[in-house]
Design a protein around this motif. Structure first.
Motif, PDB file in Angstrom:
ATOM      1  N   ARG A 100       0.833  -1.210   0.000  1.00  0.00           N
ATOM      2  CA  ARG A 100       0.000   0.000   0.000  1.00  0.00           C
ATOM      3  C   ARG A 100       0.859   1.248   0.000  1.00  0.00           C
ATOM      4  O   ARG A 100       0.581   2.216  -0.710  1.00  0.00           O
ATOM      5  CB  ARG A 100      -0.939   0.003   1.208  1.00  0.00           C
TER       6      ARG A 100
ATOM      7  N   ASP B 118     -16.916   2.017  -0.648  1.00  0.00           N
ATOM      8  CA  ASP B 118     -16.284   0.806  -0.108  1.00  0.00           C
ATOM      9  C   ASP B 118     -14.786   0.777  -0.412  1.00  0.00           C
ATOM     10  O   ASP B 118     -13.970   0.394   0.440  1.00  0.00           O
ATOM     11  CB  ASP B 118     -16.938  -0.450  -0.691  1.00  0.00           C
ATOM     12  N   GLN B 119     -14.407   1.173  -1.626  1.00  0.00           N
ATOM     13  CA  GLN B 119     -12.985   1.199  -1.985  1.00  0.00           C
ATOM     14  C   GLN B 119     -12.231   2.216  -1.147  1.00  0.00           C
ATOM     15  O   GLN B 119     -11.113   1.952  -0.693  1.00  0.00           O
ATOM     16  CB  GLN B 119     -12.835   1.515  -3.473  1.00  0.00           C
TER      17      GLN B 119
ATOM     18  N   GLY C 179     -11.720   0.859   2.257  1.00  0.00           N
ATOM     19  CA  GLY C 179     -10.706  -0.186   2.260  1.00  0.00           C
ATOM     20  C   GLY C 179      -9.293   0.357   2.180  1.00  0.00           C
ATOM     21  O   GLY C 179      -8.369  -0.189   2.785  1.00  0.00           O
ATOM     22  N   HIS C 180      -9.106   1.450   1.431  1.00  0.00           N
ATOM     23  CA  HIS C 180      -7.783   2.048   1.278  1.00  0.00           C
ATOM     24  C   HIS C 180      -7.392   2.925   2.467  1.00  0.00           C
ATOM     25  O   HIS C 180      -6.215   2.999   2.828  1.00  0.00           O
ATOM     26  CB  HIS C 180      -7.744   2.915   0.015  1.00  0.00           C
TER      27      HIS C 180
ATOM     28  N   TRP D 251      -9.287   3.541   5.776  1.00  0.00           N
ATOM     29  CA  TRP D 251      -9.547   3.216   7.177  1.00  0.00           C
ATOM     30  C   TRP D 251      -8.826   1.950   7.584  1.00  0.00           C
ATOM     31  O   TRP D 251      -8.709   1.001   6.811  1.00  0.00           O
ATOM     32  CB  TRP D 251     -11.053   3.086   7.410  1.00  0.00           C
TER      33      TRP D 251
ATOM     34  N   GLU E 143      -9.733  -0.182   9.963  1.00  0.00           N
ATOM     35  CA  GLU E 143     -10.703  -1.245  10.158  1.00  0.00           C
ATOM     36  C   GLU E 143     -11.971  -0.880   9.404  1.00  0.00           C
ATOM     37  O   GLU E 143     -12.971  -0.468   9.993  1.00  0.00           O
ATOM     38  CB  GLU E 143     -10.997  -1.447  11.647  1.00  0.00           C
ATOM     39  N   PRO E 144     -11.958  -0.994   8.087  1.00  0.00           N
ATOM     40  CA  PRO E 144     -13.092  -0.514   7.290  1.00  0.00           C
ATOM     41  C   PRO E 144     -14.408  -1.186   7.621  1.00  0.00           C
ATOM     42  O   PRO E 144     -15.460  -0.578   7.504  1.00  0.00           O
ATOM     43  CB  PRO E 144     -12.666  -0.814   5.845  1.00  0.00           C
ATOM     44  N   ASP E 145     -14.371  -2.448   8.043  1.00  0.00           N
ATOM     45  CA  ASP E 145     -15.620  -3.144   8.326  1.00  0.00           C
ATOM     46  C   ASP E 145     -16.372  -2.529   9.496  1.00  0.00           C
ATOM     47  O   ASP E 145     -17.578  -2.662   9.616  1.00  0.00           O
ATOM     48  CB  ASP E 145     -15.357  -4.627   8.614  1.00  0.00           C
TER      49      ASP E 145
ATOM     50  N   GLU F 294     -20.390   3.953   5.786  1.00  0.00           N
ATOM     51  CA  GLU F 294     -20.180   4.675   4.530  1.00  0.00           C
ATOM     52  C   GLU F 294     -20.361   6.179   4.701  1.00  0.00           C
ATOM     53  O   GLU F 294     -19.709   6.967   4.029  1.00  0.00           O
ATOM     54  CB  GLU F 294     -21.120   4.137   3.452  1.00  0.00           C
TER      55      GLU F 294
END
Length: 228
Positions: free
Chosen positions: A118, A175-176, A179-180, A182, A184-186, A190
């Motif tokens: 990343r 969502d992307q 994911g990039h 955060w 802990e995106p889950d 949104e």
């Protein structure tokens, strides 16, 4: 060859981590205290730090705080604590990821590779694009300038804006972006993305009210203006 600093005082864990990382082709340096780690980071270049939370002299959280005063080097925590509050504290201090003991050496190696990938992708993409936009990104200082003026950004605002700057015209879904950007995106929502974009836009408009460089794609996400 990427250089990894492992800060851990338990010999069995050191052996396991060192073997796993060397097998993946990394150059590994080990030290057992926080003070030794800070001294090494002040003199030697490393690409990532694997940092134990429970060190014998300075706690890992405090070591991370000291590192973040001068460096954005990726930090991956090793912790015996599984409580969510401890994970959140570590991530809020600026860590890039964490692994809870006992862990699989294979999982640790995979997380290290993912973090470094990343970092490389963001750095390479930003260098390629920053000369064709009014933005300049300084990853070392976590700063973005817009038409020559520095923006006051939080860590997540910086990461979100830098992501868009790296690929002008590309539409990123919420969502992307999560994911990039955060850790802990889950566990994020949104609408958090929308809130951060709104704050960034406010700063950009205060500099150039007539320009809106962030394009909203309704029902999808966001992109950075391509043509200037």
């Amino acid at each position: 060859m990427k250089r990894i600093l492992v800060v851990e005082d338990e010999p069995t864990i050191v052996d396991s981590v060192q073997y796993a990382l060397k097998t993946e082709g990394f150059e590994v340096t080990v030290c057992g205290t926080g003070s030794a780690a800070l001294a090494l980071l002040g003199t030697d270049p490393f690409d990532l730090v694997v940092l134990d939370v429970g060190l014998p002299d300075i706690g890992g959280f405090e070591v991370c705080k000291q590192i973040r005063k001068t460096s954005t080097i990726p930090v991956l925590f090793l912790t015996a604590r599984s409580d969510e509050i401890d994970r959140v504290v570590g991530l809020e201090l600026g860590a890039d990821d964490y692994v809870v003991k006992p862990f699989s050496p294979r999982e640790l190696s995979a997380r290290v590779r993912a973090i470094l990938r990343r970092v490389d992708e963001r750095h390479g993409a930003t260098v390629a694009t920053q000369n064709v936009t009014p933005f300049l990104v300084d990853h070392g200082r976590l700063e973005v300038t817009y038409f020559g003026k520095r923006l006051e950004l939080t860590r997540y605002e910086f990461k979100l804006l830098a992501l868009l700057i790296a690929s002008p015209g590309r539409v990123f879904t919420r969502d992307q972006i999560m994911g990039h950007v955060w850790d802990e995106p889950d566990s994020s929502m949104e609408r958090t993305v929308d809130s951060h974009v709104k704050t960034i836009r406010s700063q950009l408009r205060s500099i150039r009210p007539e320009v809106d460089p962030i394009i909203t794609h309704r029902g999808t996400g966001y992109a950075l203006k391509e043509d200037w």
